[in-house]
Design a protein around this motif. Sequence first.
Motif, PDB file in Angstrom:
ATOM      1  N   ALA A  13     -68.254   1.551  13.325  1.00  0.00           N
ATOM      2  CA  ALA A  13     -68.000   1.760  11.896  1.00  0.00           C
ATOM      3  C   ALA A  13     -68.985   2.735  11.269  1.00  0.00           C
ATOM      4  O   ALA A  13     -68.653   3.420  10.295  1.00  0.00           O
ATOM      5  CB  ALA A  13     -68.052   0.419  11.158  1.00  0.00           C
ATOM      6  N   GLY A  14     -70.175   2.823  11.801  1.00  0.00           N
ATOM      7  CA  GLY A  14     -71.167   3.749  11.264  1.00  0.00           C
ATOM      8  C   GLY A  14     -70.922   5.198  11.661  1.00  0.00           C
ATOM      9  O   GLY A  14     -71.580   6.108  11.132  1.00  0.00           O
ATOM     10  N   PHE A  15     -69.976   5.409  12.581  1.00  0.00           N
ATOM     11  CA  PHE A  15     -69.746   6.751  13.122  1.00  0.00           C
ATOM     12  C   PHE A  15     -68.319   7.241  12.940  1.00  0.00           C
ATOM     13  O   PHE A  15     -67.991   8.347  13.380  1.00  0.00           O
ATOM     14  CB  PHE A  15     -70.069   6.759  14.626  1.00  0.00           C
ATOM     15  N   GLU A  16     -67.464   6.483  12.283  1.00  0.00           N
ATOM     16  CA  GLU A  16     -66.056   6.835  12.170  1.00  0.00           C
ATOM     17  C   GLU A  16     -65.884   8.181  11.458  1.00  0.00           C
ATOM     18  O   GLU A  16     -66.282   8.339  10.308  1.00  0.00           O
ATOM     19  CB  GLU A  16     -65.303   5.740  11.420  1.00  0.00           C
ATOM     20  N   TYR A  17     -65.337   9.148  12.162  1.00  0.00           N
ATOM     21  CA  TYR A  17     -65.076  10.493  11.638  1.00  0.00           C
ATOM     22  C   TYR A  17     -66.326  11.190  11.104  1.00  0.00           C
ATOM     23  O   TYR A  17     -66.232  12.071  10.242  1.00  0.00           O
ATOM     24  CB  TYR A  17     -63.967  10.464  10.586  1.00  0.00           C
ATOM     25  N   VAL A  18     -67.474  10.823  11.611  1.00  0.00           N
ATOM     26  CA  VAL A  18     -68.724  11.504  11.259  1.00  0.00           C
ATOM     27  C   VAL A  18     -68.843  12.777  12.100  1.00  0.00           C
ATOM     28  O   VAL A  18     -68.352  12.849  13.225  1.00  0.00           O
ATOM     29  CB  VAL A  18     -69.921  10.557  11.500  1.00  0.00           C
TER      30      VAL A  18
END
Length: 282
Positions: A13-18
């Motif tokens: 969740a901390g990296f979604e589409y980052v």
Amino acid sequence: MLIELAIGDAYGAGFEYVDRQEVVRHNNLSYRQHPKHTGTLPGMYTDDTQMSLAIAELMLSGDAWTPLNIAHRFVEVFKRDPREGYAEGFYHFLRKNTGGGEEFLAHINPTSDKSGAAMRAPVIGLLADKQEVLEKAEIQAAITHCTKDGINAAQASALIVHFFAWEGGKKQDLAPYLKANVKGDWLSRWTGKVRSKGWMSVRAAITAIAQADTMSNLLKNCIAYTGDVDTVAAIALAGASMCKEIKQDLPYWLYGDMENGTYGKAYIETLDAQLKEKYFSN
């Protein structure tokens, strides 16, 4: 199995589409605050886990596997613990629901081919009968993702867990097994960014599992794809948690730092124990 799914979801969740540069910089097996989704704090899971809890609770209840009962559970788990992470339209759809499963079924547009049906399907793979896995994965998928790709992705996602849990499968045989049982291109190796289609997340999870020897490396490799990585990690870690060829070495802090409210880590671990007792006690 559920707790590993939740860890994959919460970490991803901390990296979604980052941006890829940010992923490379911070993909170090510690929960991270997403730069935009500030309502989801580090260690919090999202819709992938919450909807999986709905499926797991229905399986444990013994209630009939009907669209209405499944829809009731989707509404119930959201209403008791509203959280961000859902697609915006679906989030508002659930927020406005006052009539439970009946209202859900009456107003849902079930034509999506995105990853929602696949992300909540792994727990179905705990069933011992392959045909039952396929049938129940299709029924739950058709409620929201009544498309060829949506249903196929859900069935393949569930069969990943089933393959390792009940077939004693080897990593190298996973993709051919899925190809033999579910329509779709499950043999091609995934590379690059994972977008929102369900089959993309499943294909990426299959590739990541095939290349992993440990859960830690698997999780990092799922995130390294970039894109819809929380769903990839949830599906992959759920399946790999049942694979004898993959070392179960997730860092203790990923368990310890996961949210632990009413429906957090302890609750998920309790469901895991109940599922194990129900399906693997004999």
